[in-house]
Design an enzyme around this catalytic site. Sequence first.
Site, PDB file in Angstrom:
ATOM      1  N   GLY A  17       6.507   4.959  30.652  1.00 63.68           N
ATOM      2  CA  GLY A  17       7.308   4.820  29.441  1.00 63.68           C
ATOM      3  C   GLY A  17       6.849   5.612  28.226  1.00 63.68           C
ATOM      4  N   TYR A 157       6.394 -13.259  22.603  1.00 65.13           N
ATOM      5  CA  TYR A 157       6.378 -11.786  22.514  1.00 65.13           C
ATOM      6  C   TYR A 157       6.565 -11.381  21.047  1.00 65.13           C
ATOM      7  CZ  TYR A 157       7.543  -6.867  22.888  1.00 65.13           C
ATOM      8  OH  TYR A 157       7.552  -5.509  22.700  1.00 65.13           O
ATOM      9  N   PHE A 194       9.735  -1.642  30.689  1.00 64.82           N
ATOM     10  CA  PHE A 194       9.516  -2.836  29.875  1.00 64.82           C
ATOM     11  C   PHE A 194      10.282  -4.072  30.401  1.00 64.82           C
ATOM     12  CE2 PHE A 194      10.872  -5.493  26.278  1.00 64.82           C
ATOM     13  CZ  PHE A 194       9.675  -5.750  25.639  1.00 64.82           C
TER      14      PHE A 194
END
Length: 257
Positions: A17, A157, A194
């Site tokens: 990523g 998160y 992700f």
Amino acid sequence: MISLQNQIILITGASSGIGAACARVFAGAGAKLILAARRWSRLQELADALTKEFSIEIHLLQLDVCDRAAVESAISTLPPSWSNIDILINNAGLSRGLDKLHEASFQDWEEMIDTNVKGLLYLTRYIVPGMVSRGRGHVVNLGSIAGHQTYPGGNVYCATKAAVKAISEGLKQDLLGTSVRVTSVDPGMVETEFSDVRFHGDTERAKKVYQGVTPLTPDDIADVIFFCVTRSPHVNINEVVLMPVDQASATLVNRRT
Ligand code: NDP
Ligand code: 8X3
């Protein structure tokens, strides 16, 4: 604009990523790269490709950023020609699950907190003193719009990314009087691994996150980071928040399907 030629740049989470895209952009600018992640074969493949294409020097670190002793050992045993790190890209990070707080898994919480907060702190704590004593350096932290807005199921998160925001602000304050720069780059939706990681390998669920949307790409983020680290030495870009045109907030997304 400053040159990155021969600057030593350490990127955590370089195996995928945004981290991998940063490696490519910096390789193209002639930097010396230290690429860190847990997946060794991914790092090797990337290093082989970049060395062939750009003839640059690359040093690989198989590293779990959650392991403080391993981080200390990796940084303190760098060969002398690699030890004067100019730029640290604290990119390694992940989300796990999208469950309600009162139903979520303890293991998911611990993995997010250990990686996104403690891992970022360990790298910073072991690398920044050298930057201060050499009188040069730049720390770029990957935050998120999740650190600005909490969304349903995002709870822990979002908390880790709010912590990254606070740590970036705090580090900037604590480095006042030195030449070391601090930047937080805070993206919205970027299509990477992700969501696969968030949904524990449920690729069908992960794909749906980006369905009918034109998300940001890892290259878009690398481009912004490249801009931040190449400004004149007296300029500090504190925070960049960016999202796709198809996104207006963590929960407001324009889907065409
Ligand atoms: P990816 O899953 O594609 O990449 C994550 C990287 O982090 C991988 O290289 C992985 O390497 C590494 N990593 C994870 N845990 C560890 C660990 N314990 N030790 C070392 N490396 C680790 O996701 P992204 O590129 O999207 O994520 C990069 C950063 O950007 C993260 O901090 C994320 O929170 C942030 N971000 C992402 C957004 C998005 O929409 N994609 C938006 C906003 C921010 P390996 O598994 O090999 O160790
Ligand atoms: C990643 C972006 O909105 O999925 O940090 O949390 S979001």
